[in-house]
Write an enzyme that holds these catalytic residues in place. Structure first.
Site, mmCIF file in Angstrom:
data_model
loop_
_atom_site.group_PDB
_atom_site.id
_atom_site.type_symbol
_atom_site.label_atom_id
_atom_site.label_comp_id
_atom_site.label_asym_id
_atom_site.label_seq_id
_atom_site.Cartn_x
_atom_site.Cartn_y
_atom_site.Cartn_z
ATOM 1 N N SER A 87 0.827 -1.215 0.000
ATOM 2 C CA SER A 87 0.000 0.000 0.000
ATOM 3 C C SER A 87 0.861 1.265 0.000
ATOM 4 C CB SER A 87 -0.891 -0.016 1.253
ATOM 5 O OG SER A 87 -1.528 1.224 1.416
ATOM 6 N N ASN A 124 -5.596 -1.228 7.985
ATOM 7 C CA ASN A 124 -4.255 -0.753 8.357
ATOM 8 C C ASN A 124 -4.263 -0.390 9.838
ATOM 9 O OD1 ASN A 124 -1.752 0.357 8.597
ATOM 10 N ND2 ASN A 124 -1.982 1.872 6.950
ATOM 11 N N CYS A 149 0.117 2.057 10.907
ATOM 12 C CA CYS A 149 0.838 3.233 10.390
ATOM 13 C C CYS A 149 1.657 3.866 11.514
ATOM 14 C CB CYS A 149 -0.124 4.265 9.818
ATOM 15 S SG CYS A 149 0.759 5.771 9.328
ATOM 16 N N ASN A 191 4.604 -3.622 8.114
ATOM 17 C CA ASN A 191 4.586 -2.194 7.801
ATOM 18 C C ASN A 191 5.982 -1.662 8.152
ATOM 19 O OD1 ASN A 191 3.756 0.535 7.330
ATOM 20 N ND2 ASN A 191 1.672 -0.014 7.932
ATOM 21 N N GLY A 207 12.600 -0.715 2.791
ATOM 22 C CA GLY A 207 13.688 -1.055 1.872
ATOM 23 C C GLY A 207 14.556 -2.182 2.426
ATOM 24 N N GLY A 218 11.379 -4.819 2.127
ATOM 25 C CA GLY A 218 12.680 -4.777 1.455
ATOM 26 C C GLY A 218 12.838 -5.719 0.283
HETATM 27 O O1 RRO Z 1 1.100 7.508 5.136
HETATM 28 C C1 RRO Z 1 2.042 7.107 5.852
HETATM 29 O O2 RRO Z 1 2.777 7.853 6.498
HETATM 30 C C2 RRO Z 1 2.312 5.666 6.006
HETATM 31 C C3 RRO Z 1 1.341 4.699 6.175
HETATM 32 BR BR1 RRO Z 1 -0.472 5.048 6.062
HETATM 33 C C4 RRO Z 1 1.722 3.366 6.458
HETATM 34 O O3 RRO Z 1 0.920 2.446 6.658
HETATM 35 N N1 RRO Z 1 3.041 3.101 6.539
HETATM 36 C C5 RRO Z 1 3.990 4.046 6.358
HETATM 37 O O4 RRO Z 1 5.193 3.772 6.448
HETATM 38 N N2 RRO Z 1 3.607 5.326 6.084
#
Ligand code: RRO
Length: 292
Positions: free
Chosen positions: A21, A131, A134, A195, A220, A247
């Site tokens: 995503s 999700n 985040c 994530n 990464g 990664g």
């Molecule tokens: O938008 C973000 O800052 C973000 C999201 Br939603 C996520 O699920 N994972 C990430 O590393 N950044």
């Protein structure tokens, strides 16, 4: 080459490689490179950038920091919100020839309910990814860090939709496998992980945090071994399919995750370096003998 078909949550996918995503924007890509992009994506299913109920600007800049073996983001969920996403983006995304997985996030349970009720029944959407991981907003990982909280959320969402529910869990928790077990028991159809891993970078001049959101999420190759360990732990504890990421930049990286039990592999940061990386990774994967 179409790859080796695989079944996932009732879907027949042409191969095992999808996107993570927020790492590939087909709408922006089609504006830059033409409409054909939408119908020729290198993935077997497409996962949207996270959608929230209300529109969001995202975190203040700077939002990115490059690392020796990856990057750190503090994007902060910028998106147009549920109503405009359905009106403006969904009709374009529904032209894709591959199943669409909508990634959604709520800041409280009612918001998840609104998103699941609105999107769960839509013919254009094949599955929902919740999700709960985040790292870049204040409450982003609370549910995903706690097996009980995660189970409660999934149980509540299960009552609202028959669509497959994928739960994207966080590596920033003491026991991600316990969270996955709880999600499975509550009715999740699949788990996705990992994530990004929370990190910090200092501005070399001011010696203060570089990112506008202070901390960010590392992605990464830097997180590949951490991902493999967590995917291995989760796959050994749950029976539902797992989407593994972290990664992945070669077929060998994808094969490692599959050999640890993953059903699908998502390419994330590598898409920024090469938008067609998924095609190369899939081709490389097909030449590797997987553990039977
Ligand atoms: O938008 C973000 O800052 C973000 C999201 Br939603 C996520 O699920 N994972 C990430 O590393 N950044």
């Amino acid at each position: 080459m179409t790859g080796n078909p695989v079944r996932f949550c009732g879907l027949q996918l042409e191969h095992r490689i999808i996107n993570a995503s927020g790492t590939f924007d087909p709408i922006a890509a089609s504006r830059a490179f033409g409409n054909d992009v939408i119908t020729s994506l290198p993935f077997s299913a497409f996962v949207s950038k996270t959608v929230t109920v209300e529109p969001r600007q995202g975190n203040p800049p700077p939002r990115l920091w490059e690392l020796p073996s990856g990057m750190m983001n503090s994007i902060g969920l910028p998106n147009k919100g549920l109503v405009r996403w359905v009106e403006e983006d969904l009709p374009i995304l529904s032209r894709m020839k591959i199943p669409l997985i909508a990634n959604v996030m709520g800041f409280e349970r009612d918001q998840f309910s609104t998103l699941v009720e609105a999107l769960g029944g839509k013919a254009e959407i094949s599955a929902l990814e919740l999700n709960v991981s985040c790292p870049n907003v204040e409450t982003g990982t609370i549910i995903g860090s706690d097996p009980f909280e995660c189970g409660q959320l999934v149980s509540a969402m299960r009552l609202l939709t028959d669509s497959p529910l994928i739960v994207k869990i966080t590596p920033n928790a003491s026991d991600p496998a316990a969270v996955a077990i709880s999600a499975e028991a509550a009715g999740a159809d699949a788990i996705s992980l990992i994530n990004t891993v929370r990190g910090l970078a200092l501005d070399p001049v001011s010696r203060r945090p570089w990112l506008g959101g202070r901390t960010g999420g590392i992605s990464g190759p830097a997180i590949r071994a951490a991902s493999l360990a967590q995917v291995d732990a989760v796959c050994s504890q749950v029976k539902i399919p797992v989407i593994a990421m972290g990664g992945v930049s070669s077929g060998k990286d994808a094969a490692d995750l599959i050999d640890c039990g993953a059903t699908l592999v998502a390419v994330g940061t590598e898409n920024f370096r090469d938008p067609m990386a998924a095609e190369r990774i899939r081709t490389e994967l097909e030449s590797i003998s997987l553990v039977p």
